[in-house]
Motif scaffolding. Structure first.
Motif, PDB file in Angstrom:
ATOM      1  N   GLU A 254      65.265 -16.486  37.110  1.00  0.00           N
ATOM      2  CA  GLU A 254      65.272 -15.198  37.766  1.00  0.00           C
ATOM      3  C   GLU A 254      64.419 -15.209  39.031  1.00  0.00           C
ATOM      4  O   GLU A 254      63.395 -15.885  39.076  1.00  0.00           O
ATOM      5  CB  GLU A 254      64.747 -14.124  36.810  1.00  0.00           C
ATOM      6  N   HIS A 289      71.176 -11.564  31.549  1.00  0.00           N
ATOM      7  CA  HIS A 289      69.766 -11.859  31.261  1.00  0.00           C
ATOM      8  C   HIS A 289      68.959 -11.957  32.561  1.00  0.00           C
ATOM      9  O   HIS A 289      67.944 -11.277  32.728  1.00  0.00           O
ATOM     10  CB  HIS A 289      69.685 -13.171  30.476  1.00  0.00           C
ATOM     11  N   GLU A 290      69.439 -12.784  33.470  1.00  0.00           N
ATOM     12  CA  GLU A 290      68.674 -12.993  34.709  1.00  0.00           C
ATOM     13  C   GLU A 290      68.623 -11.705  35.533  1.00  0.00           C
ATOM     14  O   GLU A 290      67.627 -11.409  36.181  1.00  0.00           O
ATOM     15  CB  GLU A 290      69.273 -14.143  35.531  1.00  0.00           C
ATOM     16  N   HIS A 293      65.976  -9.317  34.416  1.00  0.00           N
ATOM     17  CA  HIS A 293      64.646  -9.732  34.875  1.00  0.00           C
ATOM     18  C   HIS A 293      64.290  -9.119  36.244  1.00  0.00           C
ATOM     19  O   HIS A 293      63.124  -9.103  36.621  1.00  0.00           O
ATOM     20  CB  HIS A 293      64.583 -11.252  35.015  1.00  0.00           C
ATOM     21  N   GLU A 323      60.574 -12.027  27.962  1.00  0.00           N
ATOM     22  CA  GLU A 323      61.762 -12.845  27.680  1.00  0.00           C
ATOM     23  C   GLU A 323      62.537 -12.309  26.468  1.00  0.00           C
ATOM     24  O   GLU A 323      63.764 -12.291  26.476  1.00  0.00           O
ATOM     25  CB  GLU A 323      61.366 -14.305  27.456  1.00  0.00           C
ATOM     26  N   TYR A 393      62.009 -15.961  22.773  1.00  0.00           N
ATOM     27  CA  TYR A 393      63.285 -15.387  23.225  1.00  0.00           C
ATOM     28  C   TYR A 393      64.014 -14.766  22.026  1.00  0.00           C
ATOM     29  O   TYR A 393      64.311 -13.576  22.025  1.00  0.00           O
ATOM     30  CB  TYR A 393      64.201 -16.472  23.807  1.00  0.00           C
TER      31      TYR A 393
HETATM   32 ZN   LIG Z   1      64.512 -15.068  30.919  1.00  0.00          ZN
END
Ligand SMILES: [Zn+2]
Length: 603
Positions: A254, A289-290, A293, A323, A393
């Motif tokens: 990210e 996900h990224e 962030h 995370e 995670y």
């Molecule tokens: Zn991550």
């Protein structure tokens, strides 16, 4: 920009065949005592000391055409000798770029990619100052079609400013910004979509047959949902997905206005693909996900990262929130935005639960400890990792799920983890104030209290126990008010040896031997190669089939090689562990359950 920056860099893909970037750094008024330059030891988002300076091949300094002596101070720092007042100092160095990951730099005759942390030496004492970066084109007619993709800003009004997606001058407000905008150059594919009125670009490097229209449409829904979750306006005025397409690969990192991704070619959608493949869902989950962030860790960040110290480890016990919560929201965004259905989402959630259940490390390490030790454990996993480490995670995502479900159930759907994220955004993301190590618990208490008296304090204590403890979460209990049944069952029929094999279809080489399992008890170790069970040849492909015909409690004779020496052991097989989680809609779902579930999953 008030005046000409006093620090400027130039980077050229000088020798693609040797994977060498040529970089210069010019300092208009260097430190009179001798200017120190330093390359980061790690890249934010990937919590491991990587010592990028090992890829600097040659380095020299000059002033007014004359060489200046350079002294190496430590593994990643150099000091140039003092130069006359008013004279500029230029450092020139070569960076070897042959790391095909999202974390470093890569250059060949097909493309170039770099993170600033791999190529730009920080000028000590001037890291808060603005700087220019001249991104130079490659030589040679074959490479004249190369373009540039980055979210680095182009200096307005400067005649040397790069054209859109072109080579030329770029600009950063300070070193932190400079190294948070990775750069891709080459003959990539480019597509654009909008989310909440913000332009988003996706760039694909490498051969592919991607259905860009489909990808843009799905990403647009996911990004729009995330922007609306935190509230408009979006924290960026543009966003870039930089994607390296390879045969087999997976990774993402990210950045504040972009992400660098690595994906397998077959995980991208193709024209005519109607269903969602597992691979495509995984790729969308990675993008999601990224993108999440952008808020959670790039702007809402641990106090330990504000600012980053790129010379050494930055310790925090909070990666489960940055995370783990991001891992919870990545797949949740797919179902909430309507890109995948509820059944598919429950399958993904079940897989995350199974992955946590399969490692006995979860009973030894808390997610807070796993966060703190990420530098030496999670990021440096060895054959004993499943026995010693819990993933912040995966378990962090389950803690987020459990917290979300409890907030919703306790408040009859009036409060949720979304409220916690929005509060974090308002208090920390928008203000830039780092999140203290213990402040999340108070925040959860506050949100919970607003939903239902007493729930806040109870949930805050629950969260503290969950992140500091090693007990399994009561997920079945938390899912029940939503009409969802939790079942943990054996993945396969037959018996278990308590091992995981190394990849590949050849020999049955043990990658992991699980604590207190049959293999460990009879003396087998990671690295051993099984050759026969009860006198019959065994391979990586045949082991599961052989075990499927056995029962827990049966004894088998195993021949194996260790260091080329044949050994014979007798193992007592175990029953297959019940570590595969299946989630399904319950048989009797009340109206109250249905309402809660709709609030959670959107349908
Ligand atoms: Zn991550």
């Amino acid at each position: 920009m008030p005046h000409q920056p006093r620090v400027s860099y130039a980077i050229a893909p000088a020798r693609p065949e040797a994977h060498i970037f040529d970089v210069t750094c010019t300092v208009a008024s260097p430190d009179p005592a001798g200017q120190v330059f330093r390359l980061p030891a790690w890249i934010p988002g990937s919590y491991m000391i990587r010592e990028f300076a090992r890829n600097i091949v040659t380095l020299r300094a000059e002033c007014g055409g004359r060489p200046v002596a350079v002294e190496k101070l430590d593994k990643h720092s150099w000091r140039a000798a003092p130069v006359a007042a008013g004279r500029a100092l230029t450092l020139s160095y070569e960076v070897y770029a042959w790391d095909l990951s999202v974390r470093a730099a890569h250059l060949d005759a097909t493309h170039g990619f770099f993170n600033g942390t791999s190529v730009f030496l920080a000028v000590e004492g001037k890291t808060d100052e603005p700087c220019y970066v001249d991104i130079l084109p490659p030589d040679g007619p074959a490479l004249q079609t190369w373009k540039v993709a980055t979210t680095l800003r182009r200096p307005a009004g400067n005649p040397l400013a790069a054209p859109a997606m072109g080579f030329g001058l770029y600009y950063a407000e300070n070193y932190d910004e400079l190294v948070d905008h990775p750069v891709e150059m080459g003959g990539f594919t480019h597509a654009r979509f909008e989310a909440a009125g913000v332009p988003h670009d996706i760039v694909l490097t490498g051969r592919h047959d991607c259905d860009l229209e489909r990808l843009c449409s799905d990403l647009s829904r996911i990004c729009t949902w995330q922007i609306e979750l935190f509230g408009t306006p979006a924290p960026v005025d543009r966003y870039l997905f930089l994607t390296m397409v390879v045969g087999d690969g997976y990774g993402g990192l990210e950045h504040r206005a972009s992400t660098a991704l690595l994906t397998g070619r077959n995980d991208l959608p193709y024209v005519g693909m109607h269903e969602h493949t597992d691979g495509y869902r995984t790729f969308l989950g990675l993008c999601s996900h990224e993108y999440f962030h952008t808020w959670n860790v790039k702007r809402i960040k641990p106090a330990a990262f504000a600012p980053y110290d790129l010379a050494t480890e930055n310790y925090t016990r909070l990666l489960w929130a940055f995370e783990g919560f991001t891992s919870y929201y990545d797949d949740l965004a797919l179902v909430r935005s309507g890109v995948i259905g509820v059944e598919d989402y429950l399958t993904l959630l079940g897989k995350t639960m199974s992955s946590v259940l399969r490692g006995s490390g979860r009973l030894k390490q808390s997610v807070a400890e796993s966060s703190f030790d990420a530098w030496i454990k999670y990021y440096r996993q060895d054959e004993n990792a499943p026995n010693a480490i819990v993933s912040y995670y995966a378990k962090g995502a389950l803690i987020a799920l459990a917290l979300d479900l409890q907030l919703r159930a306790a408040s009859a759907g009036r409060k949720s983890l979304d409220d916690v994220m929005r509060l974090l955004w308002q208090r920390h993301g928008l203000t830039g104030e780092g999140v203290a190590e213990d402040s999340l618990f108070a925040l959860v208490a506050e949100v919970g209290e607003a939903g239902l008296k007493g729930a806040g304090r109870r949930l805050s204590r629950w969260l503290n126990d969950a992140v500091e403890g090693t007990e399994d979460l009561a997920l079945d209990e938390f899912l029940r008010p939503f009409g969802i049944e939790f079942r943990a069952e054996a993945a396969a029929k037959g018996a278990s040896l308590g091992v995981k094999l190394a990849g590949g279809n050849g020999e049955a080489k043990l990658a992991n031997v699980f604590d207190d399992g049959p293999a460990q008890r009879c003396g087998l170790s990671a690295g051993d190669v099984l050759v026969a069970i009860d006198g019959l040849k065994v391979t990586a492909a045949s082991l599961d089939g052989m075990l499927a015909r056995r029962q827990g409690g049966e004894q088998v004779t195993i021949h194996a090689f260790r260091r080329d020496e044949l050994t014979t052991v007798t193992a007592e097989l175990a029953p297959q562990p019940a570590d595969t989680v299946k989630l399904a809609s319950g048989k009797r779902v009340s109206a109250a359950m249905r309402a809660l579930r709709e609030g959670w999953l959107g349908s």
